[in-house]
Design an enzyme around this catalytic site. Structure first.
Site, mmCIF file in Angstrom:
data_model
loop_
_atom_site.group_PDB
_atom_site.id
_atom_site.type_symbol
_atom_site.label_atom_id
_atom_site.label_comp_id
_atom_site.label_asym_id
_atom_site.label_seq_id
_atom_site.Cartn_x
_atom_site.Cartn_y
_atom_site.Cartn_z
ATOM 1 C CB CYS A 175 -0.945 0.001 1.197
ATOM 2 S SG CYS A 175 -2.122 -1.372 1.203
ATOM 3 C CG HIS A 344 -2.649 3.521 3.862
ATOM 4 N ND1 HIS A 344 -3.341 3.395 2.687
ATOM 5 C CD2 HIS A 344 -2.534 2.254 4.358
ATOM 6 C CE1 HIS A 344 -3.646 2.126 2.473
ATOM 7 N NE2 HIS A 344 -3.166 1.424 3.484
ATOM 8 C CG HIS A 373 -18.225 6.269 4.911
ATOM 9 N ND1 HIS A 373 -18.985 6.948 3.980
ATOM 10 C CD2 HIS A 373 -19.100 5.570 5.677
ATOM 11 C CE1 HIS A 373 -20.271 6.676 4.178
ATOM 12 N NE2 HIS A 373 -20.362 5.844 5.205
#
Length: 449
Positions: A175, A344, A373
């Site tokens: 990531c 992140h 979200h």
């Protein structure tokens, strides 16, 4: 005799003059070559999935139940994780994962990658009226999906880039690879003058699904969603007028020499032969240590002297002046160095941990929570969705400094510091513009519900 002396004097004078001029010229050339090249962030474009690819928590749970792949314990665990992730109903899965059973073939993975990257590159090119042949450098990162031809070759073929474009595809870097790609592009731009670089960051969700029963591997099924970003960087002076940001610092921390860090995010086979990515229980501890190491190097470059002195005195007091109970070391106030934070969006616990370590308020992590979200964990592109959120909210002003913090397998913690150098219109169409009026939402209420 006088004539000879005069000739000798003028010869010496002209020789001295030419030597001085040559020295000054060489010095100017040296200083020019050593001068730091400014790296400008012209613009970026984040992928917004179409509404028909959205997957709400209830859809996800239902899909897991009817696929017939998982045992009951695995279904219950994924359902519990999905309900606590704080991922809303707008986050999306690629089309192949909407099928029953999910389609995880090479062709489906390539289709997802092309859908995301072709969309954002086309958007960025059209927005700035850039000819693809003007692109000098292209760097992509996608951790799991590493096809042949490469992802950068997909873009070169689709948009007709030049045959001498400098192309690099990164894989297996997790990531945090988005900032690794930015770092590589920055280094290339330091060498190649008057160049334009295209950086592409994404994670293909299609091939990443885990079909076994190991809980540490099932976590990824409930967290990762579809997304990606295209970023234009330039070292051309004329691009300063249209650029949004200037890169001030980029620091990369790699904790791979430590076994616990190295194994905290690990792709492997389970006992049944299923391949998955295991997220260890020590992950948050590892991330905290990596962040501490990273900011130890970053702090002196960005913090005001008052904060550095305060920190230094606290270290001295703890180590040399306190005999009985150890006094807690002062945590510098990073809000005196940065106006905005892009943490992140790996999960709610990751955001909470960073806020706690840096003594930030909930408002400082708003962009990260809202990104989680709205879009879920989009891996390396999440920090760009967060910056887009701040822009669309109209919060980023000229002179503001933004800190992007990314974590990834290895284990890595990478930081990028950007200075806003222009005033831009927050109403320009982007990944957030259709629903920005609905944010922020109360994540705690979502989690409790």
């Amino acid at each position: 005799m006088e004539v000879l002396l005069q000739d000798s004097f003028f010869s010496f004078f002209f020789a001295y003059f030419h030597l001085s001029a040559a020295t000054a010229l060489l010095l100017l050339v040296y200083l020019f070559s050593c001068r730091s090249t400014c790296i400008y962030l012209v613009d970026f474009s984040c992928y917004r999935p179409p509404d028909d690819l959205r997957v709400s928590t209830s859809n996800f749970i239902e899909h897991v139940e009817i696929c017939g792949i998982f045992e009951r314990d695995a279904i219950d665990f994924q359902s519990k994780v999905a309900e606590r992730t704080c991922i809303g109903c707008d986050a999306a899965f690629p089309l192949a994962l909407h099928q029953i059973p999910p389609e995880k073939s090479l062709n489906s993975s390539r289709e997802e990658t092309e859908t995301v990257l072709f969309t954002v590159v086309k958007d960025l090119l059209s927005k700035h009226n850039i000819n693809p042949k003007d692109i000098d450098i292209i760097v992509s990162n996608c951790s799991i999906f590493c096809p042949t031809p490469s992802i950068t070759s997909m873009i070169i073929n689709k948009f007709g880039l030049r045959s001498n474009v400098k192309s690099v595809s990164l894989s297996g870097m997790g990531c945090s690879a988005g900032l690794v790609a930015i770092s590589l592009a920055k280094d290339l731009l330091k060498v190649h003058r008057n160049s334009l670089a295209l950086v592409l960051s994404m994670e293909a969700v299609t091939p990443n699904g885990y079909d076994g029963k190991v809980k540490s591997m099932l976590l990824a099924n409930a967290l990762f969603r579809m997304g990606g970003v295209a970023v234009f960087l330039s070292n051309k002076k004329r691009d300063k007028r249209r650029a949004k940001y200037k890169l001030q610092h980029l620091l990369r921390t790699h904790m791979g020499s430590d076994d616990q860090s190295y194994q905290s995010v690990f792709q492997e086979n389970d006992e049944s032969g299923y391949v998955g990515i295991s997220l260890s229980r020590a992950l948050l501890h590892v991330a905290g240590n990596a962040l501490k190491t990273n900011i130890t190097e970053l702090g002196p470059r960005v913090l005001p002297y008052s904060e550095q002195i305060h920190y230094g005195f606290s270290v001295i007091h703890r180590n040399f002046l306190t005999s009985t109970r150890k006094k807690e070391i002062y945590v510098p106030n990073f809000k005196k160095a940065f106006d905005h934070f892009c943490i992140h969006a790996g999960g709610r616990a990751v955001i909470d941990t960073v806020e706690e370590k840096l003594r930030l308020n909930k408002e400082d992590g708003e962009a990260s929570r809202m990104t989680l979200h709205r879009f879920g964990n989009t891996s390396s592109s999440s920090i760009w969705y967060e910056l887009s959120y701040l822009e669309t909210k109209g919060r980023v002003k000229r002179g503001n400094r933004v800190w992007q913090i990314a974590f990834g397998s290895g284990f890595k913690c990478n930081s990028a510091v950007w200075e806003c150098i222009s005033d831009f219109n927050p109403n320009i169409r982007n990944a957030w513009s259709d629903r920005i009026h609905m944010y922020p939402v109360d994540i705690q209420d979502v989690a409790d519900h």
